[in-house]
Write an enzyme that holds these catalytic residues in place. Structure first.
Site, PDB file in Angstrom:
ATOM      1  N   GLY A 105      20.349  13.415 -45.054  1.00  0.00           N
ATOM      2  CA  GLY A 105      19.581  14.694 -44.351  1.00  0.00           C
ATOM      3  C   GLY A 105      20.739  12.920 -43.455  1.00  0.00           C
ATOM      4  O   GLY A 105      21.438  12.428 -43.641  1.00  0.00           O
ATOM      5  N   ARG A 106      20.859  13.163 -41.895  1.00  0.00           N
ATOM      6  CA  ARG A 106      20.395  12.051 -40.772  1.00  0.00           C
ATOM      7  C   ARG A 106      20.156  10.972 -41.053  1.00  0.00           C
ATOM      8  O   ARG A 106      21.039  10.134 -41.613  1.00  0.00           O
ATOM      9  CB  ARG A 106      20.003  12.493 -39.597  1.00  0.00           C
ATOM     10  CG  ARG A 106      20.298  13.854 -38.693  1.00  0.00           C
ATOM     11  CD  ARG A 106      19.088  14.599 -38.016  1.00  0.00           C
ATOM     12  NE  ARG A 106      18.469  14.661 -37.988  1.00  0.00           N
ATOM     13  CZ  ARG A 106      18.208  15.845 -38.147  1.00  0.00           C
ATOM     14  NH1 ARG A 106      18.870  17.080 -36.951  1.00  0.00           N
ATOM     15  NH2 ARG A 106      16.564  16.423 -37.788  1.00  0.00           N
ATOM     16  N   ILE A 107      19.390  10.460 -42.169  1.00  0.00           N
ATOM     17  CA  ILE A 107      18.655   9.529 -42.241  1.00  0.00           C
ATOM     18  C   ILE A 107      20.153   8.633 -43.197  1.00  0.00           C
ATOM     19  O   ILE A 107      20.024   7.534 -43.675  1.00  0.00           O
ATOM     20  CB  ILE A 107      17.359   8.901 -42.505  1.00  0.00           C
ATOM     21  CG1 ILE A 107      16.223   9.572 -41.415  1.00  0.00           C
ATOM     22  CG2 ILE A 107      16.893   8.089 -42.710  1.00  0.00           C
ATOM     23  CD1 ILE A 107      14.730   9.397 -41.170  1.00  0.00           C
ATOM     24  N   ARG A 164      19.815  18.695 -52.698  1.00  0.00           N
ATOM     25  CA  ARG A 164      19.731  20.008 -53.351  1.00  0.00           C
ATOM     26  C   ARG A 164      20.785  21.623 -52.558  1.00  0.00           C
ATOM     27  O   ARG A 164      21.160  22.019 -53.783  1.00  0.00           O
ATOM     28  CB  ARG A 164      18.516  21.378 -52.933  1.00  0.00           C
ATOM     29  CG  ARG A 164      16.762  19.473 -53.298  1.00  0.00           C
ATOM     30  CD  ARG A 164      15.919  20.932 -53.384  1.00  0.00           C
ATOM     31  NE  ARG A 164      14.756  20.935 -54.463  1.00  0.00           N
ATOM     32  CZ  ARG A 164      13.778  19.956 -53.512  1.00  0.00           C
ATOM     33  NH1 ARG A 164      13.736  19.827 -52.675  1.00  0.00           N
ATOM     34  NH2 ARG A 164      13.117  19.704 -54.813  1.00  0.00           N
ATOM     35  N   ARG A 180       8.444   9.708 -47.400  1.00  0.00           N
ATOM     36  CA  ARG A 180       6.738  10.282 -47.672  1.00  0.00           C
ATOM     37  C   ARG A 180       6.600   9.766 -48.732  1.00  0.00           C
ATOM     38  O   ARG A 180       6.728   9.885 -49.814  1.00  0.00           O
ATOM     39  CB  ARG A 180       7.083  11.949 -47.501  1.00  0.00           C
ATOM     40  CG  ARG A 180       6.934  11.565 -46.163  1.00  0.00           C
ATOM     41  CD  ARG A 180       5.345  11.265 -45.181  1.00  0.00           C
ATOM     42  NE  ARG A 180       5.619  11.210 -43.506  1.00  0.00           N
ATOM     43  CZ  ARG A 180       6.487  10.700 -42.701  1.00  0.00           C
ATOM     44  NH1 ARG A 180       7.018   9.626 -42.630  1.00  0.00           N
ATOM     45  NH2 ARG A 180       6.229  11.417 -41.187  1.00  0.00           N
ATOM     46  N   GLU A 203      -1.919   6.444 -46.913  1.00  0.00           N
ATOM     47  CA  GLU A 203      -1.783   5.578 -46.142  1.00  0.00           C
ATOM     48  C   GLU A 203      -3.102   5.634 -45.184  1.00  0.00           C
ATOM     49  O   GLU A 203      -3.319   6.824 -45.111  1.00  0.00           O
ATOM     50  CB  GLU A 203      -0.764   5.694 -45.377  1.00  0.00           C
ATOM     51  CG  GLU A 203       0.925   5.530 -45.684  1.00  0.00           C
ATOM     52  CD  GLU A 203       1.575   6.189 -45.020  1.00  0.00           C
ATOM     53  OE1 GLU A 203       1.803   6.585 -43.699  1.00  0.00           O
ATOM     54  OE2 GLU A 203       3.400   6.146 -45.138  1.00  0.00           O
ATOM     55  N   HIS A 232       4.610   1.102 -43.268  1.00  0.00           N
ATOM     56  CA  HIS A 232       5.175   2.266 -42.371  1.00  0.00           C
ATOM     57  C   HIS A 232       5.722   1.801 -41.022  1.00  0.00           C
ATOM     58  O   HIS A 232       5.754   2.419 -39.945  1.00  0.00           O
ATOM     59  CB  HIS A 232       4.174   3.745 -42.113  1.00  0.00           C
ATOM     60  CG  HIS A 232       5.163   4.569 -41.662  1.00  0.00           C
ATOM     61  ND1 HIS A 232       4.792   5.200 -42.513  1.00  0.00           N
ATOM     62  CD2 HIS A 232       6.234   4.949 -41.498  1.00  0.00           C
ATOM     63  CE1 HIS A 232       5.510   6.778 -42.254  1.00  0.00           C
ATOM     64  NE2 HIS A 232       6.459   6.640 -41.084  1.00  0.00           N
TER      65      HIS A 232
HETATM   66  C1  DGY Z   1       8.510   9.468 -39.086  1.00  0.00           C
HETATM   67  O1  DGY Z   1       9.454  10.107 -37.880  1.00  0.00           O
HETATM   68  O2  DGY Z   1       8.714  10.813 -39.743  1.00  0.00           O
HETATM   69  C2  DGY Z   1       8.147   8.083 -39.183  1.00  0.00           C
HETATM   70  O3  DGY Z   1       8.052   8.405 -40.403  1.00  0.00           O
HETATM   71  C3  DGY Z   1       7.362   7.788 -38.450  1.00  0.00           C
HETATM   72  O4  DGY Z   1       7.651   6.348 -37.879  1.00  0.00           O
END
Ligand code: DGY
Length: 317
Positions: A155-157, A178, A236, A265, A283
């Site tokens: 995706g974007r990240i 996927r 996550r 967390e 995080h």
């Molecule tokens: C998000 O935006 O999902 C990050 O994990 C929170 O900083």
């Protein structure tokens, strides 16, 4: 004035804007299920974030038609909100995509480099007064430039991490996604997750959290990694089998891990914290002043749009 609950303090300029338009209540800590249910009944609008438990049970407890009609989440990930349950209760959910892509990708690279070059271990050694000086064999790490970068979730990240690896470190990029995904940089999609785990020197996990991807990087996927492989998780905690990862790190079956996210967390297992071959961040993915302000602004803009009867731009349900 409509009542707005902001569950955690946000950037001051955005808070000031919020106070000018709404009667703001500022929360102090994460809402558990009961507090989330109570908040749904007590406010017209809510700006929640990670750790606030807007689960299906919270919506059930809040009843069929809660007073609150919108949760404008601070964060792109919203697996702490059951968006389907929200929709069933007539509650709109929005998130904050795009504005945190670069900051989160930067943390991915920070973890990749810090783990490969044993930066955490070195810093601990120096601060503890255990550094004996330069030596040709001191704290040898893994070379990064030119190594294979495997992205799980393009995706974007994922794409932003891939660009950094490709253009910054001459890394051949492979990715698992996927659905078929075309990207605008040289990178090869592999159909099978285990194939990616086998081929990559560095695996960076960037898929969304939640039920769909829980346990995606399971014991078998970790076992498929190269012996010198390094795993980075900026997605996550639930996406990676934490116990299996700790076992692999403790046994030295992989070279290391760089983690920004954890299963429960802020709890981080003692066994993980005791290991030298991992870099553990609290995080920090989106944690720059500029990014956190942009996230707050986007969340507020969604609330304002909703309050004015317009469609909130970042609606997810
Ligand atoms: C998000 O935006 O999902 C990050 O994990 C929170 O900083």
């Amino acid at each position: 004035m409509k009542s707005l609950l902001i569950t955690r303090p946000i950037a001051d300029p955005v808070l000031a804007q919020a106070r000018a338009r709404f009667a703001v209540t500022l929360g102090k800590g994460p809402l558990d299920e009961d507090a989330a249910a109570a908040a749904l009944g007590a406010h017209d609008l809510i700006l929640p974030t990670l750790g606030d438990a807007f689960t299906a049970a919270a919506f059930r407890k809040a009843g069929k038609n809660p007073r609150c009609r919108i949760l404008a989440n601070f964060g792109v990930g919203y697996s702490h909100i059951d968006a389907a349950a929200a929709a069933a209760h007539g509650v709109v959910v929005t998130n904050t995509p795009d504005v945190l892509t670069d900051a989160t990708a930067d943390i991915g690279m920070t973890l990749l480099l810090a783990t490969a070059r044993r930066a955490g271990e070195g810093e601990r050694m120096l601060r503890d007064g255990r550094w004996g000086g330069f030596g040709p064999k001191g704290l040898l790490g893994t070379h990064v430039t030119g190594k294979v970068l495997g992205i799980v979730g393009m995706g974007r990240i994922g794409q932003a991490v891939a660009r950094r690896g490709h253009f910054g470190f001459s890394m051949p990029v492979i990715y698992y996604n996927r659905s078929p995904k075309a990207v605008d940089l040289p990178a090869r999609q592999v159909a099978d997750l285990h194939e990616l785990m086998r081929l990559a020197d560095f695996v960076v996990v960037t898929v969304p959290g939640g039920a769909a991807n829980a346990g995606l990087i399971d014991r078998a996927a970790i076992a498929a990694m190269k012996p010198g492989g390094i795993l980075v998780n900026i997605a996550r905690g639930e996406v990676v089998d934490e116990e299996a990862l700790i076992d692999a790190l403790a046994a030295g079956r992989i070279a290391g891990a760089g983690l920004d996210v954890y299963l429960h967390e802020p709890h981080v297992p003692e066994r993980l914290r005791a290991l030298e071959n991992c870099v553990l961040l609290p995080h920090l993915g989106s944690a720059t002043v500029e990014t956190r302000q942009a996230m707050a602004q986007m969340a507020l803009d969604n609330l304002i749009a909703f309050a004015e009867g317009r469609a909130p731009p970042q609606r997810v349900n």
